[in-house]
Design a protein around this motif. Structure first.
Motif, PDB file in Angstrom:
ATOM      1  N   GLN A  38       0.832  -1.206   0.000  1.00 12.71           N
ATOM      2  CA  GLN A  38       0.000   0.000   0.000  1.00 12.71           C
ATOM      3  C   GLN A  38       0.865   1.255   0.000  1.00 12.71           C
ATOM      4  O   GLN A  38       0.631   2.192  -0.771  1.00 12.71           O
ATOM      5  CB  GLN A  38      -0.920   0.008   1.218  1.00 12.71           C
ATOM      6  N   TYR A  39       1.879   1.263   0.870  1.00 20.14           N
ATOM      7  CA  TYR A  39       2.784   2.422   0.898  1.00 20.14           C
ATOM      8  C   TYR A  39       3.490   2.593  -0.441  1.00 20.14           C
ATOM      9  O   TYR A  39       3.545   3.694  -0.997  1.00 20.14           O
ATOM     10  CB  TYR A  39       3.821   2.252   2.013  1.00 20.14           C
ATOM     11  N   TRP A  40       4.051   1.499  -0.969  1.00 22.46           N
ATOM     12  CA  TRP A  40       4.900   1.584  -2.154  1.00 22.46           C
ATOM     13  C   TRP A  40       4.118   2.101  -3.372  1.00 22.46           C
ATOM     14  O   TRP A  40       4.587   2.980  -4.095  1.00 22.46           O
ATOM     15  CB  TRP A  40       5.496   0.212  -2.460  1.00 22.46           C
ATOM     16  N   LEU A  41       2.951   1.555  -3.599  1.00 15.26           N
ATOM     17  CA  LEU A  41       2.202   1.930  -4.795  1.00 15.26           C
ATOM     18  C   LEU A  41       1.464   3.265  -4.651  1.00 15.26           C
ATOM     19  O   LEU A  41       0.975   3.809  -5.647  1.00 15.26           O
ATOM     20  CB  LEU A  41       1.204   0.831  -5.148  1.00 15.26           C
ATOM     21  N   SER A  42       1.396   3.790  -3.462  1.00 14.86           N
ATOM     22  CA  SER A  42       0.737   5.091  -3.268  1.00 14.86           C
ATOM     23  C   SER A  42       1.741   6.207  -3.024  1.00 14.86           C
ATOM     24  O   SER A  42       1.351   7.346  -2.756  1.00 14.86           O
ATOM     25  CB  SER A  42      -0.245   5.015  -2.092  1.00 14.86           C
ATOM     26  N   SER A  43       3.038   5.896  -3.093  1.00 15.69           N
ATOM     27  CA  SER A  43       4.074   6.899  -2.866  1.00 15.69           C
ATOM     28  C   SER A  43       4.867   7.137  -4.147  1.00 15.69           C
ATOM     29  O   SER A  43       4.760   6.383  -5.119  1.00 15.69           O
ATOM     30  CB  SER A  43       5.018   6.451  -1.741  1.00 15.69           C
ATOM     31  N   ASN A  44       5.685   8.174  -4.159  1.00 20.90           N
ATOM     32  CA  ASN A  44       6.517   8.519  -5.315  1.00 20.90           C
ATOM     33  C   ASN A  44       7.983   8.411  -4.945  1.00 20.90           C
ATOM     34  O   ASN A  44       8.358   8.502  -3.765  1.00 20.90           O
ATOM     35  CB  ASN A  44       6.219   9.946  -5.790  1.00 20.90           C
ATOM     36  N   GLN A  96       8.150  10.416  -9.342  1.00 17.17           N
ATOM     37  CA  GLN A  96       7.545   9.424 -10.238  1.00 17.17           C
ATOM     38  C   GLN A  96       6.841   8.327  -9.438  1.00 17.17           C
ATOM     39  O   GLN A  96       7.195   8.037  -8.288  1.00 17.17           O
ATOM     40  CB  GLN A  96       8.626   8.787 -11.117  1.00 17.17           C
ATOM     41  N   ASN A  97       5.866   7.682 -10.085  1.00 17.19           N
ATOM     42  CA  ASN A  97       5.227   6.518  -9.482  1.00 17.19           C
ATOM     43  C   ASN A  97       6.218   5.368  -9.380  1.00 17.19           C
ATOM     44  O   ASN A  97       7.181   5.277 -10.150  1.00 17.19           O
ATOM     45  CB  ASN A  97       4.028   6.071 -10.326  1.00 17.19           C
TER      46      ASN A  97
END
Length: 430
Positions: A109-115, A120-121
């Motif tokens: 959740q953290y990784w895919l919602s952070s830059n 960048q995504n």
């Protein structure tokens, strides 16, 4: 001339050969625990939950807890018991799987919602690597080969070189890996590796193709040194790029799909399919089938500290002193009971393998990748913790409704497991 000994044929089994009744999971967990007390080849697993831990929180007592359920009822659970912390133990594996699933969901959740630091995504690649095998290959040989191959994926210049290595070219912050194994009579042991590659930049289709090719090259080369083949057509890679509740849960459960709670749903036929037969078995599927079958769940042999279990034939096991070689006990196993050999071989090879592995926490924060990986681990709240520490940190939930002394636990429960099962079956409106 004496006649040659006839080779004992190994019977063929499918899931339909076992009449596995549906039962609530707490009861099944204790059924599994009870059978490992009698039949595990590891003395540590045989002692798990059999003794009171002496936890000062409970005053050195075992406890009975009531856990509220969504439907308004309560589930009964025992606590304050000794834990072996083994991934092949029904109880400890369950604790590990539940905790790791939660940690993984938090990290993803953290990784895919952070830059990343460039705004960048980020991306995640989910890779599966397999290896060739045949019924004659021993579990020990294949376990050794896959351990070597997994290590080869992330060591050496092809991965670590700061100019040409995969970690920097693809911006791989860290990797989560898990070795899984199934067994079938037709094909023998099937070891395979799941990897989550945490990419600190947007993941492209080209990245997926090149990552698979480069990782498989090192995988294939390492396995070849161990006399094992690998075909890239049997490997797989896919992106994890959609973050919603369903994808989180499915991914975490896939990496933990051999955990007892998932096996229970399949093996107790809660989701039964008409005409379905199972020819490939995971460790806990085999254990579930054996512990719920009337012809197999009453087996027992002695095993004390310093003693080991070996099978000199498919239908014959020996318990001997590891130091002196003295034979303590022998047992002939017929029919379905020959499947205990598979259980024992898997227990032995998985004991020191570390099936679950997470890239190390960076010692410094000198690079963007190290900083990114440190942030991922911090937000997954202990994903990198080893099995023993993860089990030790597990705290009980629910209201304590009763205390049990060590002597009472041993006399009335451990020596009479049917009383444990009778208790967890009970309606918990106390």
């Amino acid at each position: 001339m004496p006649s040659a000994r006839k080779k004992t044929p190994t019977p063929t089994f499918t899931k339909s050969d076992f009449h596995i009744p549906y039962m609530a999971f707490p009861e099944l967990l204790w059924q599994l625990q009870r059978v490992t007390w009698r039949m595990s080849s590891q003395s540590s697993i045989r002692s798990c939950s059999k003794f009171v831990s002496g936890n000062i929180v409970y005053g050195g007592m075992a406890v009975l807890r009531a856990i509220p359920q969504q439907n308004g009822s309560r589930k009964l659970q025992f606590g304050g018991l000794h834990r072996c912390k083994s991934g092949q133990c029904p109880r400890c594996s369950q604790i590990l799987a539940i905790r790791r699933a939660k940690q993984m969901e938090q990290g993803i959740q953290y990784w895919l919602s952070s830059n990343n630091e460039q705004g960048q995504n980020r991306g995640i690649a989910f890779m599966t690597l397999t290896m060739g095998h045949n019924p004659a290959d021993s579990a020990e040989k294949l376990a050794h080969a896959i351990s070597k191959a997994r290590t080869a994926l992330t060591t050496g210049g092809e991965y670590r070189d700061r100019k040409r290595g995969d970690r920097y070219n693809f911006q791989i912050a860290g990797i989560i890996s898990r070795i899984e194994v199934t067994w079938s009579q037709r094909h023998g042991y099937h070891f395979h590796l799941h990897l989550l590659l945490m990419i600190d930049r947007p993941l492209t289709a080209s990245d997926l193709v090149n990552l698979q090719a480069r990782f498989h090259h090192r995988w294939q080369k390492a396995l070849a040194k161990e006399g094992v083949e690998a075909d890239i057509r049997q490997s797989d890679i896919r992106p994890v790029d959609d973050f919603d509740d369903a994808s989180q849960v499915l991914l975490s459960q896939y990496l933990n799909k051999t955990a007892p709670w998932n096996v229970a749903k399949e093996m107790t036929m809660e989701t039964r399919k008409t005409g379905h037969t199972k020819r490939s078995w995971s460790y806990f599927e085999l254990l579930t089938a054996l512990c719920t079958d009337a012809s197999t769940n009453k087996q027992w042999f002695p095993l004390r500290k310093g003693e080991i279990v070996t099978w000199d034939r498919p239908n014959h096991l020996i318990v001997s002193n590891q130091t002196t070689g003295e034979i303590i006990a022998e047992r002939s196993m017929y029919g379905k009971n020959q499947l205990w050999r598979v259980i024992h071989e898997l227990e032995a090879v998985m004991k020191g393998m570390r099936p679950y592995r997470v890239s190390n926490k960076p010692r410094t924060q000198d690079s963007q990748l190290d900083r990114a990986w440190s942030a991922f681990l911090r937000n997954s709240h202990g994903l990198e913790t080893n099995d023993a520490d993860t089990v030790s940190k597990r705290t009980g939930v629910g209201e304590v409704i009763g205390y049990i002394s060590p002597s009472e636990w041993m006399t009335n429960y451990a020596n009479h497991p049917e009383n444990i099962i009778r208790t967890v079956r009970a309606d918990a409106h106390i």
